[in-house]
Design an enzyme around this catalytic site. Structure first.
Site, PDB file in Angstrom:
ATOM      1  N   TYR A  97      -8.109   5.771   0.108  1.00  0.00           N
ATOM      2  CA  TYR A  97      -9.774   6.335   0.098  1.00  0.00           C
ATOM      3  C   TYR A  97     -10.836   5.216  -0.305  1.00  0.00           C
ATOM      4  CZ  TYR A  97     -14.088   8.964  -0.596  1.00  0.00           C
ATOM      5  OH  TYR A  97     -15.185   9.120  -1.028  1.00  0.00           O
ATOM      6  N   ASP A 169      -2.957  12.699  -2.822  1.00  0.00           N
ATOM      7  CA  ASP A 169      -5.113  13.478  -2.395  1.00  0.00           C
ATOM      8  C   ASP A 169      -4.728  13.865  -1.599  1.00  0.00           C
ATOM      9  OD1 ASP A 169      -7.142  13.530  -1.777  1.00  0.00           O
ATOM     10  OD2 ASP A 169      -7.805  11.245  -2.938  1.00  0.00           O
ATOM     11  N   LYS A 194     -14.622  18.558   0.099  1.00  0.00           N
ATOM     12  CA  LYS A 194     -14.306  18.991   2.184  1.00  0.00           C
ATOM     13  C   LYS A 194     -13.826  20.106   1.820  1.00  0.00           C
ATOM     14  CE  LYS A 194     -15.587  14.645   1.195  1.00  0.00           C
ATOM     15  NZ  LYS A 194     -14.499  13.610   0.436  1.00  0.00           N
TER      16      LYS A 194
END
Ligand SMILES: *Cc1c(COP(=O)(O)O)cnc(C)c1O
Length: 396
Positions: A97, A169, A194
């Site tokens: 990310y 993650d 999210k």
């Protein structure tokens, strides 16, 4: 007990009043009877009952010993990195990310922490990079935005043999589709912004851990560094989490239909979705994600230009153009010009993020409506192509 029953009843009823909604303890401090004599709470950074309720719910969702809530996903990642000291090494998935990459390279490398980026989709290849200097193996599965899958169980076994902790993650899969601690990971991080929150109305982060030793360490860092989630957002996050099973199951079903539609479309050059049998690690995803392949689908246009992608992402009605993902309302983004803009083009292309790659986050709308929306956008892009070709000679 079923997963959702367990989740719903992990949200406590308030003992004092019977309030079925967890009360928001909006307080900075707690009155003590005598110095050090208190009801288990002494200061708002160190502990808060609303936050404590959230942390217990998430620990249970991830089947961990404990969980800790932070102000953002990156604050959660930051807390995990603080387990390390100068000279320690991290082996990380190569298409990490972007925000985590920035934190690793621009903040932690200057403190003497070395990060090696590896294609962890091949577990055998990963073996060579994990040494006795490796303290953390950092995985994302599926990754952003090309949805690469790594075999968490296999990599955890290799990492543990070298004495390293495995961090996953789990933002993209959510705990409904994947529980990394059960696959052998030691630490799970989430951007609660999210799927956990699920309504695109807050930013938050979580760390869930496998054992008491890690729980104590992260708890210490949470209090020492102080990047906690405030009580109002803790409440809002609990409220979001209550419906996560329904949302994620529907989002996964929709994403599968959307991916199949895209795979059959003539304007599409490539589709990335772990639920398609053509995906490189489809079999691993099927095994470690409980048959739920996630709500995110990425694809590359046959007209592989940034201009065509911009045309597409500005032509949809239901898919709103925005960063972020995992909410009830569908979103789309153009990573080359948004989430991955700071990554040099060569490096971006190398990790599979083509100029026209588009990432979809399926919300909870009816799949048929979302597919109709995409069909419309494809028509706009092909009209534009005709126009472009007819004007090529003029432009030259
Ligand atoms: C969004 C995201 C983060 C960062 O979370 P924030 O809440 O935005 O700080 C970390 N990892 C992944 C995979 C993400 O999608």
């Amino acid at each position: 007990m079923g997963k959702t029953t367990n989740l719903i009843h992990s949200v406590p009823v308030d003992e004092l009043t019977g309030s079925i909604s967890v009360p928001i303890y909006q307080t900075a401090t707690y009155v003590q009877e005598a110095p050090g004599v208190n009801k288990g709470y002494d200061y708002g950074r160190s502990n808060n009952p609303t936050r404590h309720a959230l942390e217990k719910i998430v620990a249970q969702l991830e089947e961990g010993t404990a969980a800790f809530a932070f102000a953002t996903g990156l604050a959660a990642i930051d807390a995990v990195l603080k387990l390390l000291k100068a000279g320690d090494e991290i082996v990380a998935v190569d298409d990490l990310y972007g925000g985590a990459y920035r934190l690793f390279t621009h903040v932690y490398e200057k403190f003497g922490i070395k990060v090696t980026y590896v294609d962890t989709t091949d577990a055998e290849n990963t073996i060579d990079y994990i040494t006795n200097k490796t303290r953390l193996v950092w995985l994302e599965s599926p990754t952003n935005p090309t949805l690469k899958i790594s075999d968490i169980e296999k990599i955890a076994a290799i990492a543990h043999a070298q004495g390293a902790w495995v961090v996953v993650d789990n933002t993209f899969a959510s705990p409904i589709a994947q529980q990394p601690l059960k696959l052998g990971a030691d630490i799970v991080v989430h951007s609660g912004t999210k799927y956990l929150g699920g309504h695109s109305d807050l930013v938050a982060g979580l760390v869930a851990v496998r054992n008491e030793e890690l729980a104590e360490k992260i708890k210490f860092i949470q209090n020492a560094s102080g990047g906690i989630l405030g009580p109002q957002d803790c409440w809002l996050l609990i409220r979001g989490i209550e419906t996560i099973t329904l949302r994620v199951e529907r989002q996964c079903r929709t994403a599968q239909k959307v991916a199949e539609f895209l795979a059959s479309h003539e304007e599409v050059a490539e589709v990335y979705y772990p639920g398609l049998p053509s995906h490189k690690n489809h079999a691993i995803a099927a095994r470690q994600q409980n048959g739920l392949f996630g709500g995110i689908v990425s694809f590359v246009l046959r007209q592989n230009t940034e201009a065509a992608a911009v045309q597409f992402v500005t032509s949809t009605t239901y898919f709103k153009l925005a960063e972020s993902l995992g909410g009830v309302k569908s979103l789309l983004c153009h990573p080359a010009q948004m989430t991955h803009k700071s990554i040099p083009r060569e490096k971006r292309l190398h990790s599979g993020v083509a100029d026209s790659l588009i990432r979809l986050s399926c919300g909870i709308e009816e799949a048929e409506d979302l597919i109709a929306d995409l069909k419309n956008a494809f028509r706009t892009v092909s009209r534009k192509k005709v126009w472009n070709e007819s004007t090529v000679s003029l432009e030259k």
